[in-house]
Design a protein around this motif. Structure first.
Motif, PDB file in Angstrom:
ATOM      1  N   GLU A 129      32.146  42.717  49.437  1.00  0.00           N
ATOM      2  CA  GLU A 129      32.209  41.481  48.571  1.00  0.00           C
ATOM      3  C   GLU A 129      32.191  40.342  49.582  1.00  0.00           C
TER       4      GLU A 129
ATOM      5  N   ALA B  37      38.389  37.704  42.166  1.00  0.00           N
ATOM      6  CA  ALA B  37      37.351  38.499  42.358  1.00  0.00           C
ATOM      7  C   ALA B  37      36.240  37.812  43.283  1.00  0.00           C
TER       8      ALA B  37
ATOM      9  N   ILE C 155      37.943  48.546  45.350  1.00  0.00           N
ATOM     10  CA  ILE C 155      38.130  47.173  44.609  1.00  0.00           C
ATOM     11  C   ILE C 155      39.594  46.737  44.944  1.00  0.00           C
TER      12      ILE C 155
ATOM     13  N   GLY D 188      41.775  47.100  40.949  1.00  0.00           N
ATOM     14  CA  GLY D 188      41.339  45.465  41.197  1.00  0.00           C
ATOM     15  C   GLY D 188      42.096  44.630  40.744  1.00  0.00           C
ATOM     16  N   SER D 189      41.553  43.363  40.099  1.00  0.00           N
ATOM     17  CA  SER D 189      42.263  42.449  39.428  1.00  0.00           C
ATOM     18  C   SER D 189      42.565  42.620  38.425  1.00  0.00           C
TER      19      SER D 189
ATOM     20  N   LEU E 236      36.830  44.164  37.999  1.00  0.00           N
ATOM     21  CA  LEU E 236      36.347  43.225  38.972  1.00  0.00           C
ATOM     22  C   LEU E 236      37.272  43.658  40.206  1.00  0.00           C
ATOM     23  N   ASN E 237      36.932  43.345  41.205  1.00  0.00           N
ATOM     24  CA  ASN E 237      37.769  43.747  42.626  1.00  0.00           C
ATOM     25  C   ASN E 237      38.920  42.651  42.528  1.00  0.00           C
ATOM     26  N   ASN E 238      40.042  42.671  43.409  1.00  0.00           N
ATOM     27  CA  ASN E 238      40.690  41.504  44.037  1.00  0.00           C
ATOM     28  C   ASN E 238      40.691  41.459  45.687  1.00  0.00           C
TER      29      ASN E 238
END
Ligand code: DON
Length: 559
Positions: free
Chosen positions: A99, A129, A385, A390-391, A402-404
Motif C-alpha cells: 500500500e 488506510a 491488511i 485491518g482498520s 480497508l487496511n490500517n
C-alpha cells in the motif's frame, strides 16, 4: 603437444564442462507443493493447477481466495509482496503490491496539537488506510507471469464469496478483538445481529463477489478506475479519510530485485525494501555465520542469535524505508564485512543492553502461502491488511475491508507502533510513500534442496524466518519441522527476549538471565508459517502448514 597447450586445452575443456553444467536444465519437481493458511485456499491452488495454470496463476487464485475466507489477514483492501522464481530462466523478482500513503497524507497526520501521537488514529477507521495494492498485483501477476486469464484464476474466490465460508475459532477470536471498531458495513458482513457468529456459521460476501467480478472482467481498471474507484474514494472521504481519485488511478505495483545472501551452503532470496525482511535476515545470518553455532551450548546459541537480532533490528529502525524515497545502502547492510563489524562487540557472557520500550501485540494476523509447481516455478507471498480485520472499515456496497497499514510508518520519530517497532526519518510518512514492512517471503536453496516459506507475525516475522533458515542450513529438510520450530524473538526495542511457551528450557532461562537478558514468555504461540520443500536429491516434495494455525499443506503428484 607442448605443456602450455595441454594446459590451455584442459582449461578450455573445463570451461566447456562448466558451461554445459551451468546451462543444463535443472531437474523438475515430481509435482506441485502448496501450503496456505486456509484449507479452501490450498484447494483453490489445486484447482488452478488442475486447470492447467502455473504457480503464478495459483498465486493469483490463492491471494484472492485468502481475501475472501481469511478477511482478518489480507484482502483487496490491503497489499503484500509476491516473491517469484521463474524456472525457465532462473529469473527472480519481488512484485511489490505494498500500500501507498495517500497524497493528502503528511508526516504529522497522527499527532495532536501538542505533538503527541493520537492513540489509535493510525489503527481504526478510514484515516488509517493506505491505498491498496493487492488488486493491482493480482492483475499484474496474471498478465505478466500467468498462463490462465485473470477471470479463470479469480473463479474460486468469487465462488467462496458468493457461497460463503465457515467461521472458525480463530475468526471468532479476532472478530471479538476488532468488533468494537467495525463500521456498519463491516459489521453487517462479519457479525450476525451485531454479535460474533458461532463456529461453522457461513459468511457470505455478495458485494465482494461483485467487486472480484469487476476485477475479473476489467483487470486493474476494474478496481482503480470507474464506478468502484469512485465509490471507494467517496466512502473513505465522507467518513474522515483523505483519499482522492488520483490516489487510486496512480497506483502501480513495482518489480524489485530481491535481497540475496548466503549462509554456509544456503543461498537466500528474500523480500527487498519497502520490506525490511530480506536485509535484516541476511544481516543476521551474516553475523551468525562467523560462529559455529552447532558447537555451542543451547544457551550460548540463543544468546548469539538474540544479539544478532538486536543489531539487525536496530539497523532496521535507523536506515530502512521505502527505497523510492530514501537511499538504502543495501550492499553494505548485507555485506559480510559489515556484519563482522556489527558483531565484533558481541560479548559471549553478557547482553549488549539497549533502550527499553514496550512490546505491544501478539501479531496474530496477515497471511502467507508457498507454492512450487511441477516446472519448478515458485511463489512465496506474504499479504496483509495489517492488524486483524485491518482498520475495521469496509466501504459500503463494495465488500472491500480497508487496511490500517499507515500504522507501519513511524507516526513520530522513536514512538513505537502497534508491534512495538520504532523508526525515524527513513520511515516517516510522506505522500505516495510505502510504509516499511517486516513481511519476508523467502526462498532457501542448496544444491540438494529448495524451501519456499514465510509467515505472518508483525515484527516477529523476520526472527521466525531466521530461525527456520538456520534450521534448514543445519540440515532440517523437513517442512513440518520447519513450521513447528519453537520461537523466540528480540527486536532491539524493547530490550527483551520474547518467547513462546516451551521455546526455552528452564535452565537456559536462568543462563540467559545470568548474561543479563530480560525475558518475556508469551501466553500463546505466534506465527503461522507455510513451507514447501523440494528435495532435489531425492525427487521428493513436502508441504506443511503451521500447527499453530488452521491451514493446510498438500502435495499433488499427478494432476
Ligand atoms: O507489513 C508488516 O510488517 C505488517 N503490516 C505485518 C502485520 C502482521 O504480520 C500482523 N500479524 N500477524
Amino acid at each position: 603437444m607442448r605443456p602450455c597447450c595441454v594446459k590451455a586445452t584442459f582449461v578450455l575443456l573445463l570451461l566447456t564442462v562448466c558451461q554445459a553444467a551451468a546451462t543444463e536444465p535443472h531437474p523438475k519437481p515430481p509435482g506441485w507443493a502448496i501450503a496456505s493458511a486456509h484449507p479452501l485456499v490450498t484447494d483453490a491452488g489445486v484447482e488452478i493447477a488442475r486447470a492447467g495454470g502455473n504457480a503464478f496463476d495459483a498465486a493469483v487464485a490463492m491471494s484472492a481466495a485468502l481475501a475472501v475466507v481469511e478477511p482478518m489477514g489480507s484482502g483487496l483492501g490491503g497489499g503484500g509482496f509476491w516473491l517469484l522464481h521463474h524456472a525457465k530462466n532462473g529469473q527472480q523478482v519481488m512484485v511489490d503490491g505494498r500500500e501507498r500513503a495517500p497524497q493528502r497524507a503528511h508526516r504529522d497526520m497522527y499527532l495532536d496539537a501538542a505533538g503527541n501521537v493520537r492513540p489509535r488514529a493510525s489503527l481504526d477507521g478510514p484515516l488509517a488506510a493506505a491505498i491498496p495494492g493487492e488488486p493491482a498485483a493480482l492483475a499484474y501477476i496474471a498478465e505478466r507471469y500467468g498462463r490462465l486469464p485473470l477471470s479463470r484464476s479469480l473463479t474460486p474466490a468469487i465462488r467462496f464469496a458468493r457461497d460463503g465460508f465457515a467461521v472458525t475459532h480463530r475468526y471468532q477470536r479476532l472478530a471479538t478483538l476488532r468488533k468494537p471498531v467495525f463500521n456498519a458495513a463491516a459489521a453487517q458482513v462479519f457479525l450476525v445481529n451485531g454479535e460474533v457468529p458461532g463456529s461453522g456459521t457461513l459468511i457470505k460476501q455478495p458485494d465482494l463477489a461483485s467487486t472480484l467480478t469487476l476485477i475479473a472482467q476489467h483487470g486493474h481498471a476494474g478496481f482503480y478506475a470507474g464506478q468502484l474507484a469512485k465509490r471507494l474514494v467517496d466512502g473513505v472521504a465522507t467518513q474522515g479519510g483523505v483519499w482522492v481519485a488520483t490516489d487510486l488511478s496512480s497506483y502501480a505495483v513495482m518489480e524489485r530485485e530481491p535481497i540475496r545472501g548466503s549462509y554456509r551452503d544456503v543461498e537466500i532470496t528474500s523480500a527487498a525494501p519497502p520490506s525490511s525482511g530480506g536485509i535484516a535476515l541476511v544481516a543476521m545470518l551474516n553475523m551468525l555465520e562467523r560462529w559455529d553455532l552447532g558447537q555451542f551450548a543451547r544457551v550460548d546459541r540463543i544468546h548469539r542469535i538474540v544479539e544478532s537480532m538486536r543489531r539487525a533490528y536496530r539497523d532496521r529502525a535507523m536506515y530502512l524505508g521505502d527505497p523510492d524515497f530514501v537511499s538504502i545502502d543495501t550492499g553494505r547492510l548485507t555485506s559480510k564485512d559489515y556484519a563482522r563489524m556489527l558483531s565484533d562487540d558481541v560479548d559471549a557472557y553478557a547482553t549488549s543492553n539497549q533502550a527499553s520500550g514496550k512490546n505491544r501485540t501478539e501479531g496474530r494476523d496477515t497471511t502467507h502461502f508457498s507454492i512450487l509447481d511441477d516446472e519448478g516455478n515458485r511463489v512465496a507471498a506474504t499479504l496483509s491488511i495489517n492488524y486483524p480485520f485491518g482498520s475495521g472499515f469496509m466501504v459500503a456496497g463494495t465488500g472491500v475491508l480497508l487496511n490500517n497499514e499507515m500504522d507501519d510508518f513511524a507516526a513520530k520519530s522513536g514512538v513505537a507502533n502497534v508491534y512495538g517497532l520504532i523508526g525515524g526519518e527513513a520511515n516517516a510518512i510522506a505522500p505516495g510513500k510505502r510504509p516499511l514492512s517486516s513481511m519476508s517471503p523467502t526462498f532457501l536453496e542448496t544444491e540438494n534442496a529448495v524451501a519456499v516459506l514465510g509467515t505472518p507475525g508483525g515484527s516477529r516475522i523476520i526472527s521466525m524466518v531466521l530461525l527456520a533458515s538456520l534450521a534448514f542450513a543445519e540440515g532440517t529438510l523437513d517442512a513440518n519441522e520447519l513450521v513447528t520450530l519453537p520461537r523466540f524473538h528480540h527486536q532491539y526495542v524493547p530490550d527483551q527476549i520474547v518467547f513462546e511457551p516451551f521455546a526455552i528450557e528452564q535452565t537456559d532461562l536462568v543462563g540467559l538471565k545470568l548474561k543479563g537478558h530480560q525475558l518475556q514468555r508469551r501466553e500463546s504461540p505466534y506465527g503461522d508459517m507455510q513451507a514447501v520443500i523440494w528435495r532435489k536429491d531425492q525427487g521428493q516434495l513436502q508441504a506443511a502448514s503451521d500447527p499453530r494455525g488452521e491451514g493446510r499443506g498438500t502435495v499433488i503428484l499427478s494432476k
